[in-house]
Design a protein around this motif. Structure first.
Motif, PDB file in Angstrom:
ATOM      1  N   THR A  48      37.965  35.436  29.873  1.00 63.03           N
ATOM      2  CA  THR A  48      38.676  35.155  28.625  1.00 63.03           C
ATOM      3  C   THR A  48      38.789  33.667  28.289  1.00 63.03           C
ATOM      4  O   THR A  48      38.618  33.295  27.131  1.00 63.03           O
ATOM      5  CB  THR A  48      40.073  35.799  28.643  1.00 63.03           C
ATOM      6  OG1 THR A  48      39.925  37.218  28.754  1.00 63.03           O
ATOM      7  CG2 THR A  48      40.840  35.489  27.371  1.00 63.03           C
ATOM      8  N   TYR A  54      36.263  38.614  25.424  1.00 64.96           N
ATOM      9  CA  TYR A  54      36.324  39.380  26.665  1.00 64.96           C
ATOM     10  C   TYR A  54      37.668  40.088  26.826  1.00 64.96           C
ATOM     11  O   TYR A  54      37.761  41.130  27.487  1.00 64.96           O
ATOM     12  CB  TYR A  54      36.073  38.438  27.839  1.00 64.96           C
ATOM     13  CG  TYR A  54      36.153  39.066  29.210  1.00 64.96           C
ATOM     14  CD1 TYR A  54      35.050  39.693  29.778  1.00 64.96           C
ATOM     15  CD2 TYR A  54      37.325  39.000  29.957  1.00 64.96           C
ATOM     16  CE1 TYR A  54      35.117  40.250  31.048  1.00 64.96           C
ATOM     17  CE2 TYR A  54      37.404  39.552  31.220  1.00 64.96           C
ATOM     18  CZ  TYR A  54      36.296  40.176  31.766  1.00 64.96           C
ATOM     19  OH  TYR A  54      36.370  40.725  33.021  1.00 64.96           O
ATOM     20  N   MET A 170      30.949  39.239  21.701  1.00 67.95           N
ATOM     21  CA  MET A 170      30.600  40.025  22.877  1.00 67.95           C
ATOM     22  C   MET A 170      30.257  41.449  22.484  1.00 67.95           C
ATOM     23  O   MET A 170      30.999  42.110  21.751  1.00 67.95           O
ATOM     24  CB  MET A 170      31.748  40.012  23.889  1.00 67.95           C
ATOM     25  CG  MET A 170      31.447  40.768  25.172  1.00 67.95           C
ATOM     26  SD  MET A 170      32.637  40.375  26.487  1.00 67.95           S
ATOM     27  CE  MET A 170      32.090  38.718  26.952  1.00 67.95           C
ATOM     28  N   TYR A 172      29.781  45.127  24.118  1.00 66.02           N
ATOM     29  CA  TYR A 172      30.158  45.753  25.371  1.00 66.02           C
ATOM     30  C   TYR A 172      30.244  47.268  25.244  1.00 66.02           C
ATOM     31  O   TYR A 172      30.457  47.826  24.156  1.00 66.02           O
ATOM     32  CB  TYR A 172      31.495  45.197  25.880  1.00 66.02           C
ATOM     33  CG  TYR A 172      32.681  45.424  24.970  1.00 66.02           C
ATOM     34  CD1 TYR A 172      33.549  46.499  25.155  1.00 66.02           C
ATOM     35  CD2 TYR A 172      32.963  44.554  23.914  1.00 66.02           C
ATOM     36  CE1 TYR A 172      34.653  46.705  24.341  1.00 66.02           C
ATOM     37  CE2 TYR A 172      34.065  44.740  23.095  1.00 66.02           C
ATOM     38  CZ  TYR A 172      34.901  45.812  23.310  1.00 66.02           C
ATOM     39  OH  TYR A 172      35.992  46.020  22.494  1.00 66.02           O
ATOM     40  N   TYR A 177      28.382  44.296  29.559  1.00 65.64           N
ATOM     41  CA  TYR A 177      28.666  43.444  28.403  1.00 65.64           C
ATOM     42  C   TYR A 177      27.683  42.279  28.358  1.00 65.64           C
ATOM     43  O   TYR A 177      27.122  41.860  29.383  1.00 65.64           O
ATOM     44  CB  TYR A 177      30.106  42.922  28.415  1.00 65.64           C
ATOM     45  CG  TYR A 177      30.431  41.930  29.510  1.00 65.64           C
ATOM     46  CD1 TYR A 177      30.066  40.586  29.415  1.00 65.64           C
ATOM     47  CD2 TYR A 177      31.147  42.330  30.642  1.00 65.64           C
ATOM     48  CE1 TYR A 177      30.379  39.674  30.408  1.00 65.64           C
ATOM     49  CE2 TYR A 177      31.472  41.415  31.637  1.00 65.64           C
ATOM     50  CZ  TYR A 177      31.082  40.095  31.525  1.00 65.64           C
ATOM     51  OH  TYR A 177      31.388  39.200  32.508  1.00 65.64           O
ATOM     52  N   GLY A 179      27.609  38.395  26.196  1.00 69.28           N
ATOM     53  CA  GLY A 179      28.422  37.563  25.327  1.00 69.28           C
ATOM     54  C   GLY A 179      27.861  36.179  25.114  1.00 69.28           C
ATOM     55  O   GLY A 179      27.078  35.666  25.914  1.00 69.28           O
TER      56      GLY A 179
END
Length: 313
Positions: A48, A54, A170, A172, A177, A179
């Motif tokens: 994050t 995220y 991102m 996912y 995921y 990003g």
């Protein structure tokens, strides 16, 4: 620029302090702020701070802290404290939170505070696109006068504060995921309307990815990668792999292309996550010789209705 390095080193009593002086001199003699942006070893468990999108992967609220100490035993060695908190906004598939960073090295200190908002867009039954925006402030201080107050080259300290904006994207699913993010874009870097009068703030770009695989009912494996790029600095890539036992104990290893490697251990108990990593150099100059490690500790707490579901990605 003419520097009397030997006289400066003599002013310091320890070899460690002398090393830091020389590093500071080299930083000053080159271009300020072209060093690599702070990165941390346990990015695979909390991305994050580098990409706020995220935060959408976790439906629970959370608070996380990270402490990182490099070159243990040397006064003034790099020390970092990182905090981030996240609150989900379930009714609109969004999240909001705060990232705080304090990074110190010898005479230099950089402090950042950024608030962010992230929104998820569902693209399929288990596929989402997350987009985030962050804004805040960045403060940079360099007390060069502490190196040699009588030397005119180091007579002027640096004090700079700039607003900051950034973004993250991102894609996912429930098992992987991908990003891309640029969480640090100072306003003076966003166009030609203003003059860039500081090299201490440069944009940094992050490219990340990870997936989780089930080996059997008790074992999972998660490979992850992180590429970090800033103008004027070589690209740095991290590659890691973590094995999880019953989603409770994690054992992993991380390799960074600037000749660094780390061993990682994590423990997930109830709503708490504890992590520790030991990072060391892998170049021929380090192995078998002087190799000062880096220690990194993380602590996270998850709360809310979704906190019972353990989050690995």
């Amino acid at each position: 620029m003419k520097l009397n390095i030997s006289q400066m080193v003599k002013r310091h009593k320890s070899v460690g302090q002398a090393v830091l002086v020389l590093l500071s001199v080299l930083t000053t003699a080159s271009v300020q702020g072209q060093t690599q942006q702070f990165s941390y070893t346990q990015y695979m468990d909390n991305l994050t701070p580098l990409n706020p999108a995220y935060s959408l992967l976790d439906k629970a609220g959370s608070v996380s802290m990270l402490g990182r100490k490099e070159w243990v035993g040397i006064d003034g060695a790099p020390t970092t404290f990182l905090f981030n908190g996240n609150l989900p906004i379930a009714n609109i598939d969004a999240a909001a939170g705060l990232n705080v960073l304090n990074d110190e090295f010898a005479i230099e200190r950089q402090t950042e505070v950024n608030a962010y908002f992230a929104k998820a867009i569902q693209l399929g039954p288990q596929a989402y696109l997350g987009v985030s925006l962050n804004a805040g402030i960045r403060n940079y201080v360099a007390n060069y006068s502490q190196l040699a107050a009588s030397d005119p080259v180091f007579a002027t300290d640096v004090r700079q504060t700039k607003p900051n904006v950034g973004f993250g994207v991102m894609y996912y699913t429930d098992w992987y995921y991908l990003g891309i993010s640029a969480p640090e874009l100072t306003f003076t870097s966003l166009g030609t309307a203003s003059v860039q009068n500081s090299n201490n703030f440069v944009a940094h770009y992050y490219f990340s990815g990870a997936l989780i695989t089930n080996i059997d009912d008790d074992f999972k494996f998660k490979p992850a990668t992180l590429f970090t790029y800033a103008s004027g600095v070589p690209l740095v890539a991290d590659f890691s792999g973590t094995f999880y036992l019953k989603e409770t104990l994690g054992l992993g290893v991380d390799y960074r292309t600037n000749n660094e490697m780390a061993g990682i251990i994590t423990i997930n108990v109830s709503s708490f996550h504890i992590g520790y990593s030991y990072q060391f150099g892998t170049s021929s100059n380090n192995l078998g010789g002087a190799n000062i490690p880096t220690h990194e500790v993380t602590l996270s707490y998850r709360f809310g209705k979704a906190s019972g579901n353990n989050k690995l990605l």
